[in-house]
Enzyme design. Structure first.
Site, PDB file in Angstrom:
ATOM      1  CG  ASP A  30      -2.030   1.001   1.148  1.00 42.37           C
ATOM      2  OD1 ASP A  30      -3.203   0.590   1.102  1.00 42.37           O
ATOM      3  OD2 ASP A  30      -1.739   2.221   1.135  1.00 42.37           O
ATOM      4  CG  ASN A  84     -12.049  -0.408   4.240  1.00 41.09           C
ATOM      5  OD1 ASN A  84     -12.387  -0.854   5.340  1.00 41.09           O
ATOM      6  ND2 ASN A  84     -10.903   0.219   4.047  1.00 41.09           N
ATOM      7  N   GLY A  90     -15.037   3.515   4.085  1.00 41.24           N
ATOM      8  CA  GLY A  90     -13.643   3.828   3.802  1.00 41.24           C
ATOM      9  C   GLY A  90     -13.123   3.327   2.474  1.00 41.24           C
ATOM     10  CD  GLN A  91     -14.753  -0.344  -2.284  1.00 39.58           C
ATOM     11  OE1 GLN A  91     -15.885  -0.572  -1.868  1.00 39.58           O
ATOM     12  NE2 GLN A  91     -14.212  -0.993  -3.302  1.00 39.58           N
ATOM     13  CB  SER A  92     -10.586   5.596  -1.311  1.00 44.85           C
ATOM     14  OG  SER A  92      -9.417   4.817  -1.142  1.00 44.85           O
ATOM     15  CG  HIS A  97      -8.484  -2.834  -2.225  1.00 46.10           C
ATOM     16  ND1 HIS A  97      -9.415  -2.130  -2.961  1.00 46.10           N
ATOM     17  CD2 HIS A  97      -8.292  -2.135  -1.085  1.00 46.10           C
ATOM     18  CE1 HIS A  97      -9.759  -1.042  -2.304  1.00 46.10           C
ATOM     19  NE2 HIS A  97      -9.103  -1.012  -1.146  1.00 46.10           N
ATOM     20  CG  HIS A  99      -6.720  -2.660   3.298  1.00 49.71           C
ATOM     21  ND1 HIS A  99      -5.999  -1.507   3.079  1.00 49.71           N
ATOM     22  CD2 HIS A  99      -7.951  -2.436   2.784  1.00 49.71           C
ATOM     23  CE1 HIS A  99      -6.769  -0.622   2.455  1.00 49.71           C
ATOM     24  NE2 HIS A  99      -7.967  -1.154   2.264  1.00 49.71           N
TER      25      HIS A  99
HETATM   26  P1  DGP Z   1      -9.530   1.635   0.457  1.00 41.06           P
HETATM   27  O1  DGP Z   1      -9.557   2.984   1.150  1.00 41.06           O
HETATM   28  O2  DGP Z   1      -9.970   0.497   1.343  1.00 41.06           O
HETATM   29  O3  DGP Z   1     -10.249   1.686  -0.872  1.00 41.06           O
HETATM   30  O4  DGP Z   1      -8.002   1.362   0.167  1.00 41.06           O
HETATM   31  C1  DGP Z   1      -7.333   1.890  -0.928  1.00 41.06           C
HETATM   32  C2  DGP Z   1      -5.868   1.822  -0.626  1.00 41.06           C
HETATM   33  O5  DGP Z   1      -5.162   2.010  -1.833  1.00 41.06           O
HETATM   34  C3  DGP Z   1      -5.375   2.905   0.333  1.00 41.06           C
HETATM   35  O6  DGP Z   1      -4.916   2.299   1.542  1.00 41.06           O
HETATM   36  C4  DGP Z   1      -4.231   3.580  -0.394  1.00 41.06           C
HETATM   37  C5  DGP Z   1      -3.948   2.650  -1.556  1.00 41.06           C
HETATM   38  N1  DGP Z   1      -3.529   3.316  -2.766  1.00 41.06           N
HETATM   39  C6  DGP Z   1      -4.131   4.363  -3.363  1.00 41.06           C
HETATM   40  N2  DGP Z   1      -3.481   4.703  -4.483  1.00 41.06           N
HETATM   41  C7  DGP Z   1      -2.438   3.829  -4.602  1.00 41.06           C
HETATM   42  C8  DGP Z   1      -1.398   3.664  -5.558  1.00 41.06           C
HETATM   43  O7  DGP Z   1      -1.279   4.374  -6.560  1.00 41.06           O
HETATM   44  N3  DGP Z   1      -0.500   2.664  -5.321  1.00 41.06           N
HETATM   45  C9  DGP Z   1      -0.587   1.842  -4.216  1.00 41.06           C
HETATM   46  N4  DGP Z   1       0.351   0.900  -4.092  1.00 41.06           N
HETATM   47  N5  DGP Z   1      -1.564   1.969  -3.308  1.00 41.06           N
HETATM   48  C10 DGP Z   1      -2.472   2.950  -3.503  1.00 41.06           C
END
Ligand code: DGP
Length: 111
Positions: A30, A84, A90-92, A97, A99
């Site tokens: 992440d 999430n 909190g899903q963005s 995916h 974690h």
């Molecule tokens: P969520 O908030 O559960 O949708 O988690 C999305 C995660 O994705 C967050 O912890 C940060 C990660 N993330 C966002 N952009 C990137 C990226 O460009 N590369 C990587 N490796 N992780 C990313």
């Protein structure tokens, strides 16, 4: 999906620190870690969330296998797996995916 960040990572169009991979899944660090170990496990196929993942048993099994492979490879004896679902939780990134968090005390219940 052309506009999906994790599809671009899966395709190699955006760099990521890959931890492990399988035929149907990819695991990478992440970019904004919330623990000393913070790995994301994604299906290679674009599925938006756990609801869509649940309708694709092959990808669902692949994600679980990916989590187990990450834990084995990183020799994690205790870790938390979080999916999430929905912006309110909190899903963005809307490519499902898991974690995988480890390397510090993980309180229960989670916030
Ligand atoms: P969520 O908030 O559960 O949708 O988690 C999305 C995660 O994705 C967050 O912890 C940060 C990660 N993330 C966002 N952009 C990137 C990226 O460009 N590369 C990587 N490796 N992780 C990313």
């Amino acid at each position: 999906m052309d506009d999906c960040l994790f599809c671009k990572i899966v395709a190699g169009g955006i760099p990521a620190r890959v931890v492990a991979e399988g035929e149907q899944w990819l695991a990478f660090e992440d970019v904004d870690p919330k623990a000393p170990v913070h790995v994301l496990v994604v299906p290679r196929r674009h599925l938006a969330d756990i609801g869509e993942l649940g309708s694709d048993p092959s990808s669902a099994a692949a994600v679980v296998a990916g989590i187990a492979e990450v834990a084995s490879r990183l020799e994690l004896t205790a870790y938390r797996t979080v999916l999430n679902t929905g912006a309110g939780a909190g899903q963005s990134v809307f490519h499902v995916h898991a974690h995988v968090l480890s390397g510090r005390d993980l309180g229960w219940p989670p916030g």
